[in-house]
Design a protein around this motif. Structure first.
Motif, PDB file in Angstrom:
ATOM      1  N   GLN A   1     -14.309  25.485  -1.994  1.00  0.00           N
ATOM      2  CA  GLN A   1     -15.601  25.715  -1.361  1.00  0.00           C
ATOM      3  C   GLN A   1     -16.701  25.352  -2.338  1.00  0.00           C
ATOM      4  O   GLN A   1     -16.624  25.711  -3.524  1.00  0.00           O
ATOM      5  N   ARG A   2     -17.719  24.648  -1.844  1.00  0.00           N
ATOM      6  CA  ARG A   2     -18.840  24.334  -2.721  1.00  0.00           C
ATOM      7  C   ARG A   2     -19.608  25.604  -3.051  1.00  0.00           C
ATOM      8  O   ARG A   2     -19.895  26.420  -2.174  1.00  0.00           O
ATOM      9  N   MET A   3     -19.911  25.787  -4.339  1.00  0.00           N
ATOM     10  CA  MET A   3     -20.611  26.991  -4.786  1.00  0.00           C
ATOM     11  C   MET A   3     -22.089  26.922  -4.420  1.00  0.00           C
ATOM     12  O   MET A   3     -22.708  25.862  -4.484  1.00  0.00           O
ATOM     13  N   THR A   4     -22.618  28.082  -4.071  1.00  0.00           N
ATOM     14  CA  THR A   4     -24.054  28.204  -3.790  1.00  0.00           C
ATOM     15  C   THR A   4     -24.650  29.369  -4.572  1.00  0.00           C
ATOM     16  O   THR A   4     -25.715  29.878  -4.216  1.00  0.00           O
ATOM     17  N   ASP A   5     -23.934  29.796  -5.634  1.00  0.00           N
ATOM     18  CA  ASP A   5     -24.400  30.929  -6.429  1.00  0.00           C
ATOM     19  C   ASP A   5     -25.534  30.495  -7.355  1.00  0.00           C
ATOM     20  O   ASP A   5     -25.424  29.505  -8.046  1.00  0.00           O
ATOM     21  N   ALA A   6     -26.598  31.271  -7.375  1.00  0.00           N
ATOM     22  CA  ALA A   6     -27.690  31.012  -8.307  1.00  0.00           C
ATOM     23  C   ALA A   6     -27.324  31.618  -9.650  1.00  0.00           C
ATOM     24  O   ALA A   6     -26.596  32.607  -9.725  1.00  0.00           O
ATOM     25  N   PRO A   7     -27.798  31.082 -10.746  1.00  0.00           N
ATOM     26  CA  PRO A   7     -28.663  29.903 -10.783  1.00  0.00           C
ATOM     27  C   PRO A   7     -27.925  28.590 -11.039  1.00  0.00           C
ATOM     28  O   PRO A   7     -28.456  27.522 -10.741  1.00  0.00           O
ATOM     29  N   PHE A   8     -26.716  28.610 -11.599  1.00  0.00           N
ATOM     30  CA  PHE A   8     -26.154  27.356 -12.086  1.00  0.00           C
ATOM     31  C   PHE A   8     -25.760  26.407 -10.964  1.00  0.00           C
ATOM     32  O   PHE A   8     -25.692  25.196 -11.178  1.00  0.00           O
ATOM     33  N   ALA A   9     -25.503  26.923  -9.761  1.00  0.00           N
ATOM     34  CA  ALA A   9     -25.121  26.049  -8.654  1.00  0.00           C
ATOM     35  C   ALA A   9     -26.312  25.584  -7.839  1.00  0.00           C
ATOM     36  O   ALA A   9     -26.160  24.703  -6.978  1.00  0.00           O
ATOM     37  N   THR A  10     -27.483  26.152  -8.079  1.00  0.00           N
ATOM     38  CA  THR A  10     -28.655  25.803  -7.280  1.00  0.00           C
ATOM     39  C   THR A  10     -29.773  25.171  -8.095  1.00  0.00           C
ATOM     40  O   THR A  10     -30.702  24.606  -7.516  1.00  0.00           O
ATOM     41  N   ASP A  11     -29.716  25.271  -9.422  1.00  0.00           N
ATOM     42  CA  ASP A  11     -30.758  24.654 -10.243  1.00  0.00           C
ATOM     43  C   ASP A  11     -30.747  23.144 -10.066  1.00  0.00           C
ATOM     44  O   ASP A  11     -29.684  22.510  -9.985  1.00  0.00           O
ATOM     45  N   SER A  12     -31.932  22.556 -10.038  1.00  0.00           N
ATOM     46  CA  SER A  12     -32.052  21.101  -9.951  1.00  0.00           C
ATOM     47  C   SER A  12     -31.852  20.503 -11.340  1.00  0.00           C
ATOM     48  O   SER A  12     -32.546  20.872 -12.293  1.00  0.00           O
ATOM     49  N   LEU A  13     -30.908  19.576 -11.448  1.00  0.00           N
ATOM     50  CA  LEU A  13     -30.480  19.024 -12.726  1.00  0.00           C
ATOM     51  C   LEU A  13     -30.416  17.511 -12.648  1.00  0.00           C
ATOM     52  O   LEU A  13     -30.432  16.922 -11.569  1.00  0.00           O
ATOM     53  N   ASP A  14     -30.300  16.886 -13.820  1.00  0.00           N
ATOM     54  CA  ASP A  14     -29.842  15.507 -13.922  1.00  0.00           C
ATOM     55  C   ASP A  14     -28.487  15.582 -14.641  1.00  0.00           C
ATOM     56  O   ASP A  14     -28.281  15.014 -15.703  1.00  0.00           O
ATOM     57  N   GLY A  15     -27.583  16.365 -14.056  1.00  0.00           N
ATOM     58  CA  GLY A  15     -26.372  16.812 -14.721  1.00  0.00           C
ATOM     59  C   GLY A  15     -25.387  15.706 -15.038  1.00  0.00           C
ATOM     60  O   GLY A  15     -25.147  14.809 -14.216  1.00  0.00           O
ATOM     61  N   GLN A  16     -24.780  15.798 -16.221  1.00  0.00           N
ATOM     62  CA  GLN A  16     -23.810  14.807 -16.670  1.00  0.00           C
ATOM     63  C   GLN A  16     -22.432  15.432 -16.883  1.00  0.00           C
ATOM     64  O   GLN A  16     -21.476  15.076 -16.221  1.00  0.00           O
ATOM     65  N   VAL A  17     -22.295  16.352 -17.827  1.00  0.00           N
ATOM     66  CA  VAL A  17     -21.012  16.979 -18.141  1.00  0.00           C
ATOM     67  C   VAL A  17     -21.170  18.494 -18.189  1.00  0.00           C
ATOM     68  O   VAL A  17     -22.084  19.004 -18.834  1.00  0.00           O
ATOM     69  N   TRP A  18     -20.238  19.187 -17.527  1.00  0.00           N
ATOM     70  CA  TRP A  18     -20.163  20.637 -17.601  1.00  0.00           C
ATOM     71  C   TRP A  18     -19.057  21.051 -18.566  1.00  0.00           C
ATOM     72  O   TRP A  18     -17.965  20.491 -18.551  1.00  0.00           O
TER      73      TRP A  18
END
Length: 523
Positions: free
Chosen positions: A256-273
């Motif tokens: 299931q796609r996560m919708t938990d704040a904040p890490f799943a909802t923050d706007s990012l230019d994400g590369q690597v977790w």
């Protein structure tokens, strides 16, 4: 203010004061890296992407693989800091742009196998089986005979805990040309073949600028979850694609796609977790790099406070530097008992950064000698103790700069191999995990090690991953630093199968083999 509220406030302040008083910042020698100038690695100059360390020939030391354009490169560790480039075999002789690499043992035969993420050729991505002698054979039993898996990066991980490594591969729309492709999820059938899982939301989510997928059991419930960076690297921001594994909740390995704040909802230019225990409090904290276009962007650290996640902006330049960051690589580079982090930056400004942990979960930027002295565009990096002296060394892959005009040739930069010249004194331990009921490579296993360091009883946490840098990974061997501790009072290994192995009073400054359900033995 009521009397009860006053009493609560006094207790709270006293607890904070006690915690602050017992924190002993890390002391001792600092890592200083020396670039190894000679040999095949230093002389090769191409367009390098991801990299990974793996003992492919099973001789006990770490070898190096580099995903590059136009040819992939494999370097055999000859000892004494010397490496020889392997020039025979299909693995290194197909002219093909490889973006990412992930090593594992998907058929559990005890030999390292490799997934190569290729996104712009008619062949597409490939899997090679190793035989332990240094030979590799293309595996055709996956993806269907007519499918071309165009991908940017991939990662092995056993998402259903059946003892066999499954595979995810992601497509970076906008970076790999046409045709656009969805992501791919493959289930390992246990017989050397893999089946596509086309109904998973990891696949049906559609196309996007998916960068690097990382498996991690971030909530430590016994199944691995998936974190996919999705930054388009142009300053456009949006939440990343993060998926919770529902195996433990439902009995079925669905996502299931996560919708938990904040890490799943923050706007990012994400590369690597990366999910790491940066503050040694026993849980996993999240860190994601942001590219942010030409001007750069701050990276994000999400501190885990007992299952409640807080974006922490107080840990120093690790989260206040605004760089064009791609990869993050976590390791205890000074062997003092806490995790430091090396961040690669993709532009010409600024240089790559090494951030050192002070023992309280705060970071300072360190001048680490040759490692941080040059401004070149870097993508991948990978850490391993390649010389067997107990500290983590580094490889950094560098990109070419495209020509500025028709008469301007591309500028190429040699990759960097850096030896960690850490002064003696701090102790260490390295573990090579061998699964029996779990997957043979031990990917997804977690190690907890407890020792008394600087007068404090500290428990460190590590998780074995086959994708934890940028399009590559560190050695699969677990490395731990212990400062001046005399012994590891306990070493606990939590295997993906659910087996827990506990070892007491483990002597340090050794490389050991940890086999699931058995004891520790020298390498």
């Amino acid at each position: 203010m009521t009397a009860s509220l006053v009493r609560m406030l006094v207790v709270r302040l006293a607890s904070v004061a006690l915690l602050t008083a017992t924190i002993v910042p890390s002391v001792g020698a600092q890592p200083k890296f020396t670039r190894i100038p000679g040999g095949d690695i230093a002389s090769d100059s191409s367009d390098s992407n991801g990299a990974a360390w793996i003992d492919y020939d099973e001789d006990g030391d770490e070898d190096l693989f580099v995903a590059a354009i136009p040819f992939r490169r494999l370097y055999r560790n000859d000892g004494g800091g010397k490496f020889s480039r392997i020039t025979t075999g299909e693995l290194v002789n197909i002219r093909q742009a490889s973006n990412g690499v992930s090593w594992g043992d998907f058929n559990n035969d005890g030999h390292a196998d490799v997934f190569l993420a290729n996104g712009v050729s008619r062949i597409g991505s490939l899997i090679y089986r190793g035989d332990g002698t240094g030979d590799f054979f293309r595996n055709e039993q996956w993806s269907g005979p007519n499918d071309v898996v165009l991908s940017w990066a991939g990662a092995w991980g056993d998402y259903d805990n059946d003892g066999f490594l499954d595979l995810v591969a992601v497509h970076a729309f906008g970076f790999l040309g046409t045709p656009a492709s969805r992501n791919w999820l493959f289930h390992n059938n246990g017989d050397g073949s893999l089946s596509q899982m086309n109904n998973s939301p990891i696949v049906t989510v559609g196309v996007g600028p998916f960068t690097v997928p990382s498996w991690s059991d971030y909530d430590m419930d016994g199944d691995i979850d998936l974190f996919i960076g999705s930054g388009p690297a142009n300053g456009t921001l949006a939440p990343d694609f993060l998926f919770r594994n529902m195996l433990k909740e439902s009995g079925k390995a669905t996502f299931q796609r996560m919708t938990d704040a904040p890490f799943a909802t923050d706007s990012l230019d994400g590369q690597v977790w990366n999910w790491v225990d940066h503050d040694n409090d026993g849980d996993l904290d999240g860190f994601v790099t942001n590219y942010g276009g030409p001007t750069g962007m701050r990276n994000n650290l999400y501190r885990n406070d007992g299952g409640r996640y807080v974006r922490d902006t107080t840990v120093g330049p690790l989260v206040t530097d605004a760089d064009v960051s791609l990869g993050s690589l976590w390791g205890d580079f000074d062997n003092d008992g806490d995790l430091d982090v090396f961040v690669t930056n993709g532009g010409m400004r600024p240089a790559n950064k090494l951030y050192v942990n002070d023992g309280a979960g705060r970071f300072s930027s360190l001048d680490a000698g040759d490692l941080t002295a040059v401004n070149v565009p870097s993508w991948g990096s990978a850490a391993a103790d390649f010389d067997g002296d107990g500290d983590l060394d580094l490889f950094v892959s560098n990109k070419q700069i495209p020509p500025r005009g028709p008469n301007d040739p591309p500028r190429r930069f040699p990759d960097g191999l850096y030896r960690n010249d850490l002064a003696a004194g701090n102790h260490w331990l390295e573990l090579r995990l061998v699964g029996t009921t779990s997957n043979r490579a031990g990917i997804g296993a977690r190690v907890r090690a407890t020792a008394t360091i600087g007068g404090r009883r500290i428990t460190q946490l590590r998780e074995v991953s086959a994708q934890n840098t940028f399009n590559g990974h560190n050695s699969l061997r677990v490395h731990l630093g212990f400062g001046r501790a005399a012994v590891a009072e306990s070493v606990e290994i939590l295997w993906p199968s659910g087996t827990v192995d506990r070892h007491a009073n483990v002597a340090l400054d050794r490389i050991l083999i940890a086999t699931e359900g058995k004891g520790l033995e020298p390498r």
